[in-house]
Design a protein around this motif. Structure first.
Motif, PDB file in Angstrom:
ATOM      1  N   SER A   1      28.283 -22.908   4.516  1.00 57.49           N
ATOM      2  CA  SER A   1      29.382 -22.968   5.478  1.00 57.49           C
ATOM      3  C   SER A   1      29.685 -21.569   5.986  1.00 57.49           C
ATOM      4  N   GLY A   2      29.650 -21.405   7.297  1.00 55.26           N
ATOM      5  CA  GLY A   2      30.072 -20.146   7.897  1.00 55.26           C
ATOM      6  C   GLY A   2      28.938 -19.185   8.198  1.00 55.26           C
ATOM      7  N   ALA A   3      29.297 -18.151   8.948  1.00 59.29           N
ATOM      8  CA  ALA A   3      28.347 -17.088   9.287  1.00 59.29           C
ATOM      9  C   ALA A   3      28.273 -16.131   8.110  1.00 59.29           C
ATOM     10  N   GLN A   4      27.419 -16.457   7.180  1.00 58.12           N
ATOM     11  CA  GLN A   4      27.330 -15.716   5.925  1.00 58.12           C
ATOM     12  C   GLN A   4      26.276 -14.605   6.027  1.00 58.12           C
ATOM     13  N   PRO A   5      26.279 -13.692   5.070  1.00 63.67           N
ATOM     14  CA  PRO A   5      25.258 -12.637   5.076  1.00 63.67           C
ATOM     15  C   PRO A   5      23.854 -13.224   4.977  1.00 63.67           C
ATOM     16  N   ILE A   6      22.901 -12.477   5.472  1.00 57.03           N
ATOM     17  CA  ILE A   6      21.521 -12.968   5.527  1.00 57.03           C
ATOM     18  C   ILE A   6      20.995 -13.327   4.141  1.00 57.03           C
ATOM     19  N   GLU A   7      21.478 -12.610   3.134  1.00 55.55           N
ATOM     20  CA  GLU A   7      20.996 -12.875   1.774  1.00 55.55           C
ATOM     21  C   GLU A   7      21.279 -14.323   1.360  1.00 55.55           C
ATOM     22  N   LEU A   8      22.392 -14.848   1.810  1.00 56.44           N
ATOM     23  CA  LEU A   8      22.733 -16.217   1.430  1.00 56.44           C
ATOM     24  C   LEU A   8      21.798 -17.223   2.100  1.00 56.44           C
ATOM     25  N   PHE A   9      21.448 -16.958   3.359  1.00 58.81           N
ATOM     26  CA  PHE A   9      20.504 -17.852   4.037  1.00 58.81           C
ATOM     27  C   PHE A   9      19.113 -17.748   3.408  1.00 58.81           C
ATOM     28  N   ARG A  10      18.752 -16.529   3.009  1.00 56.37           N
ATOM     29  CA  ARG A  10      17.462 -16.372   2.329  1.00 56.37           C
ATOM     30  C   ARG A  10      17.459 -17.154   1.017  1.00 56.37           C
ATOM     31  N   GLN A  11      18.571 -17.083   0.315  1.00 58.82           N
ATOM     32  CA  GLN A  11      18.699 -17.820  -0.947  1.00 58.82           C
ATOM     33  C   GLN A  11      18.568 -19.326  -0.695  1.00 58.82           C
ATOM     34  N   ALA A  12      19.221 -19.783   0.348  1.00 59.21           N
ATOM     35  CA  ALA A  12      19.156 -21.218   0.669  1.00 59.21           C
ATOM     36  C   ALA A  12      17.725 -21.637   0.976  1.00 59.21           C
ATOM     37  N   LEU A  13      17.015 -20.794   1.713  1.00 59.32           N
ATOM     38  CA  LEU A  13      15.619 -21.108   2.038  1.00 59.32           C
ATOM     39  C   LEU A  13      14.751 -21.098   0.777  1.00 59.32           C
ATOM     40  N   ASP A  14      14.946 -20.090  -0.050  1.00 59.34           N
ATOM     41  CA  ASP A  14      14.137 -19.981  -1.271  1.00 59.34           C
ATOM     42  C   ASP A  14      14.360 -21.195  -2.188  1.00 59.34           C
ATOM     43  N   VAL A  15      15.623 -21.534  -2.387  1.00 59.00           N
ATOM     44  CA  VAL A  15      15.933 -22.647  -3.286  1.00 59.00           C
ATOM     45  C   VAL A  15      15.405 -23.960  -2.707  1.00 59.00           C
ATOM     46  N   THR A  16      15.524 -24.107  -1.399  1.00 58.69           N
ATOM     47  CA  THR A  16      15.025 -25.331  -0.765  1.00 58.69           C
ATOM     48  C   THR A  16      13.512 -25.426  -0.892  1.00 58.69           C
ATOM     49  N   TRP A  17      12.849 -24.288  -0.740  1.00 57.38           N
ATOM     50  CA  TRP A  17      11.394 -24.272  -0.915  1.00 57.38           C
ATOM     51  C   TRP A  17      11.015 -24.640  -2.352  1.00 57.38           C
ATOM     52  N   GLN A  18      11.786 -24.120  -3.303  1.00 56.08           N
ATOM     53  CA  GLN A  18      11.535 -24.455  -4.717  1.00 56.08           C
ATOM     54  C   GLN A  18      11.787 -25.939  -4.976  1.00 56.08           C
ATOM     55  N   ASP A  19      12.816 -26.480  -4.319  1.00 57.24           N
ATOM     56  CA  ASP A  19      13.069 -27.922  -4.438  1.00 57.24           C
ATOM     57  C   ASP A  19      11.837 -28.704  -4.004  1.00 57.24           C
ATOM     58  N   ARG A  20      11.268 -28.278  -2.895  1.00 52.57           N
ATOM     59  CA  ARG A  20      10.077 -28.961  -2.371  1.00 52.57           C
ATOM     60  C   ARG A  20       8.918 -28.892  -3.356  1.00 52.57           C
ATOM     61  N   ALA A  21       8.724 -27.692  -3.886  1.00 49.78           N
ATOM     62  CA  ALA A  21       7.595 -27.500  -4.795  1.00 49.78           C
ATOM     63  C   ALA A  21       7.765 -28.307  -6.077  1.00 49.78           C
ATOM     64  N   ALA A  22       9.019 -28.487  -6.487  1.00 50.70           N
ATOM     65  CA  ALA A  22       9.286 -29.192  -7.744  1.00 50.70           C
ATOM     66  C   ALA A  22       9.288 -30.706  -7.578  1.00 50.70           C
ATOM     67  N   SER A  23       9.426 -31.164  -6.341  1.00 46.28           N
ATOM     68  CA  SER A  23       9.517 -32.612  -6.137  1.00 46.28           C
ATOM     69  C   SER A  23       8.121 -33.231  -6.153  1.00 46.28           C
ATOM     70  N   PRO A  24       8.016 -34.501  -6.578  1.00 43.82           N
ATOM     71  CA  PRO A  24       6.701 -35.154  -6.618  1.00 43.82           C
ATOM     72  C   PRO A  24       6.107 -35.290  -5.225  1.00 43.82           C
ATOM     73  N   ALA A  25       4.793 -35.183  -5.145  1.00 42.75           N
ATOM     74  CA  ALA A  25       4.098 -35.264  -3.859  1.00 42.75           C
ATOM     75  C   ALA A  25       4.204 -36.666  -3.292  1.00 42.75           C
TER      76      ALA A  25
END
Lengths: 228, 44
Positions: free
Chosen positions: A204-228
């Motif tokens: 939520s909100g115009a947050q620092p870039i680090e937070l968006f990077r974190q969101a992308l990283d965690v989302t990518w990890q979610d993808r990698a951890a989910s079954p194909a």
């Protein structure tokens, strides 16, 4: 396992963004998100989709007033407080390459501007239209309640000016805008910008870039951890 | 493809009735609550 084009990350990471054209933090948040995606190693596997949100839906359609005058009248904010707030945001925006010129910014009903975003989406030009409308609002000081101005911007992006005018005159894309607002309500969104990553995590909100990077990283990890 | 429905009231668009609630989103913790324009138009 890390995602590959054959694995769980073959589908793009989808970022759904709710924003409004007259929202200064949305302009900044959009720019910072783009920076984060550019820095993200898997940035080419990211799809950003924009959704309509209206901060002032009751503002008279077709009318325009200086945003500073509107703020002063609506909230009783002293000019000095408004200017201090603007200066802070302009400084943050400058770091992301944005040129806020608040004294010329207009307050309008953004419904017609959202029609242009949906028109652009139908022609695969949605991000360009969102960028152009933000710049028109916060840098160029254009009146985005004016159909001629909106049609000119559409033409500038290579869309058909007559089609844009027709969309405005026939109040097109009403159903799409309703769907965006309904989804926002379902998600409990009470302010913008609001970013949803893969329909799971949100910022939520115009947050620092680090937070968006974190969101992308965690989302990518979610993808990698989910079954194909 | 554009939707072509027309409404009478052009001052605002009301949200349609909500469908079954989706799974709650996981909010990333933010440094503070600033950087948001609220639904009443107030930006902080």
């Amino acid at each position: 396992m890390s995602g590959s084009v054959f694995g769980p990350a073959a589908e793009p990471i989808v970022i759904d963004v709710w924003s409004d054209v007259v929202c200064p933090f949305c302009y900044l948040g959009n720019a910072v998100l783009k920076e984060a995606v550019d820095q993200f190693p898997h940035g080419s596997a990211v799809q950003v989709r924009y959704h309509s949100f209206q901060l002032n839906p009751g503002f008279p359609v077709g009318e325009a007033v200086l945003a500073d005058d509107y703020l002063a009248q609506q909230y009783g904010m002293p000019k000095a407080q408004i200017e201090a707030s603007h200066a802070q945001l302009a400084a943050r925006g400058a770091q992301s390459g944005l040129d806020y010129r608040f004294p010329a910014t207009m307050m309008i009903n953004t419904l017609d501007a959202h029609r242009m975003i949906h028109l652009a989406k139908a022609h695969d030009a949605e991000p360009a239209m969102v960028d152009r409308l933000f710049r028109a609002e916060f840098t160029d000081g254009l009146n985005l309640a004016d159909h001629g101005v909106l049609a000119d911007l559409a033409a500038e992006l290579g869309l058909d000016r007559a089609e844009a005018l027709k969309a405005l005159e026939t109040k097109a894309y009403e159903q799409d805008i309703r769907a965006d607002l309904a989804r926002a309500r379902e998600l409990g969104i009470s302010g913008v910008p609001f970013f949803v990553f893969d329909n799971k995590r949100a910022v939520s909100g115009a947050q620092p870039i680090e937070l968006f990077r974190q969101a992308l990283d965690v989302t990518w990890q979610d993808r990698a951890a989910s079954p194909a | 493809m554009q939707s072509s429905n027309v409404v009478e009231d052009d001052t605002q668009v009301e949200a349609e009735a909500a469908e079954p609630a989706p799974a709650p989103l996981i909010m990333l913790e933010t440094p503070d609550d600033s950087g948001v324009c609220a639904v009443d138009g107030w930006c902080d």
